[in-house]
Design a protein around this motif. Structure first.
Motif, short mmCIF file in Angstrom:
data_model
loop_
_atom_site.label_atom_id
_atom_site.label_comp_id
_atom_site.label_asym_id
_atom_site.label_seq_id
_atom_site.Cartn_x
_atom_site.Cartn_y
_atom_site.Cartn_z
N ARG A 142 -5.53 1.02 -2.37
CA ARG A 142 -5.93 -0.38 -2.25
C ARG A 142 -6.58 -0.58 -0.90
NH1 ARG A 142 -0.39 -2.60 -4.99
NH2 ARG A 142 -1.18 -2.71 -7.10
N LYS A 144 -8.07 -3.42 2.11
CA LYS A 144 -8.02 -4.76 2.69
C LYS A 144 -8.99 -4.81 3.87
CE LYS A 144 -4.58 -8.27 3.94
NZ LYS A 144 -5.17 -8.88 5.13
N ARG A 169 -7.80 -11.34 2.03
CA ARG A 169 -6.48 -11.93 1.85
C ARG A 169 -5.44 -10.94 1.32
NH1 ARG A 169 -5.77 -16.80 4.16
NH2 ARG A 169 -4.36 -17.51 2.55
N ASN A 170 -5.91 -9.96 0.57
CA ASN A 170 -4.98 -9.05 -0.08
C ASN A 170 -5.50 -7.64 -0.11
OD1 ASN A 170 -2.72 -10.68 -1.27
ND2 ASN A 170 -4.46 -11.81 -2.12
N ALA A 171 -4.60 -6.70 -0.19
CA ALA A 171 -4.98 -5.31 -0.41
C ALA A 171 -5.12 -5.12 -1.92
CB ALA A 171 -3.91 -4.37 0.14
N ILE A 204 -4.80 1.34 1.84
CA ILE A 204 -3.35 1.35 1.64
C ILE A 204 -3.06 2.13 0.37
CG2 ILE A 204 -1.34 -0.09 1.15
CD1 ILE A 204 -2.93 -2.33 2.71
#
Lengths: 245, 180
Positions: A142, A144, A169-171, A204
């Motif tokens: 992921r 980000k 805002r998010n991975a 990630i």
């Protein structure tokens, strides 16, 4: 170790931005000696093949290495890359030429005649940096954003803005990004590749627990996706309609 | 019917009132007074807050609040930020130190910005290009923050809409969706 100076000749600005970002990235990740420079002297330049074809004398005036984008008459296969540029191929070429240029380093970079820049014919492909990179996402990874991308990467494209917003805002995996933003997965993959090449992403790797519960066949994405509360989804839709979006 | 609020903050003269006027369904209620700050070339400035509204087709209402721009009113920022949907920070690139202005708002809303969706609009980048959007990105990165940064002319409704659209994307991407 001395630096190797790479320039671009008559490339579209978006391609120049892309080449610059890749050179900067590989200087860190691959410890390459190349730096991107805006002015001569150069050890090597990246040139559009059509521009080279329009000015055959280019080879004679510039004695450094010319990386040709696309097929160009007289260009060696080793110094030719397909357009749009693929990051891995460009990296491999930088490595190859870094190893083969020790003599040039001793002798210094070659000055490229200013007339060359003006004689060569503009050759814009219409391809964007976003479309210029094919990136293969890896399972369980992921991404980000660690920094908001510059205008040369977003180019005012609402789709790119939306993808960047979600990644800020998010991975997210590429599949999640596609599902959340409504963009094609291929477009998301390319965009992630561009951001990664520019060094703007934090990667990630999913923890084992998440991998274990990841569905394997039916509805592979939806079960692992975040969901906004339905009321909030309705609100956003209403607000967008109200604003004419 | 539910009511929500969006905040628009920024320094004096950054265009908060203009931005609200550009999209509000009703003429904004303003609390301007004569400006006695000679360092700012502006006849009137907001000391309370500006207010506009978007009445949605499902009956919901979005209240638009423009906060006073001066740091001495930061107690109002805390009150307004509570339960807000999102925050627009307008920065005027023509001011002497726009990055310091941004820092003031990032500090003022710091606790809220851990979760509050936010977008940054930078005005007058065409006439005052010394501070670039990259500088703003640098400033945010140094704080470990990533917010969208857009050039904006708040006199252009399309620019304000674009800011709000980006903010909606931030809200959709919501921090409560913990994926890690």
């Amino acid at each position: 170790m001395s630096e190797l100076r790479l320039g671009a000749v008559n490339l579209d600005p978006k391609d120049v931005a892309y080449v610059r970002a890749l050179v900067r990235l590989f200087a860190h990740t691959e410890k390459l000696d190349w730096i991107y420079v805006d002015a001569a002297p150069y050890h090597a330049v990246v040139a559009d093949a059509r521009a080279r074809a329009a000015d055959p004398g280019f080879y004679e005036r510039f004695t450094g290495v010319v990386l040709s984008l696309g097929d160009a008459p007289g260009a060696s296969a080793a110094d030719t890359l397909a357009y749009p540029i693929r990051a891995n191929e460009f990296r491999d070429w930088l490595k190859l030429r870094q190893d083969s240029l020790p003599d040039a380093r001793v002798g210094g970079a070659q000055a490229l005649s200013p007339s060359t820049d003006t004689v060569m014919v503009a050759a814009s492909s219409g391809a964007s940096p976003v479309s210029a990179l094919v990136y293969t996402s890896q399972e369980g990874r992921r991404y980000k954003l660690r920094r908001w991308p510059g205008a040369e990467l977003l180019r005012g494209d609402p789709g790119a803005m939306r993808m960047a917003t979600f990644l800020s805002r998010n991975a997210l995996s590429v599949a999640q990004l596609a599902a959340l933003t409504g963009q094609m997965e291929e477009a998301c993959s390319r965009f992630v590749g561009v951001l990664q090449a520019a060094g703007l992403l934090v990667e990630i790797v999913a923890v084992p627990e998440q991998q274990e519960r990841a569905p394997s066949t039916s509805r592979p994405i939806a079960l692992d996706l975040p969901q906004l509360p339905p009321a909030r989804v309705g609100l956003m839709a209403s607000l967008r309609r109200h604003l004419g979006l | 019917m539910k009511e929500y609020k969006l905040l628009i903050t920024g320094t004096m003269g950054a265009g908060k009132t203009t931005a609200i006027r550009a999209i509000s369904d009703t003429a904004p209620i303003v609390t301007d007074v004569a400006n006695h700050d000679s360092s700012v070339d502006k006849a009137r400035t907001t000391v309370g807050l500006d207010y506009g509204v978007l009445a949605l087709d499902n009956g919901d209402r979005i209240r638009l609040f423009g906060t006073p721009g001066q740091a001495r009113f930061d107690f109002l920022w805390q009150i307004l930020a509570k339960n807000a949907l999102g925050l627009v920070i307008l920065v005027d690139n023509a001011r002497p130190d726009p990055l310091a202005d941004l820092a003031m708002f990032l500090d003022g809303f710091a606790t809220h910005l851990e979760t509050l969706p936010c977008v940054i609009g930078v005005g007058r980048t065409d006439t005052h290009p010394a501070t670039t959007l990259e500088h703003y990105a640098d400033a945010l990165e140094a704080r470990g923050m990533v917010f969208p940064i857009l050039p904006v002319d708040v006199r252009q409704r399309a620019d304000v809409i674009s800011l709000i659209d980006t903010l909606l994307g931030q809200i959709e991407a919501g921090m409560d969706m913990d994926l890690q």
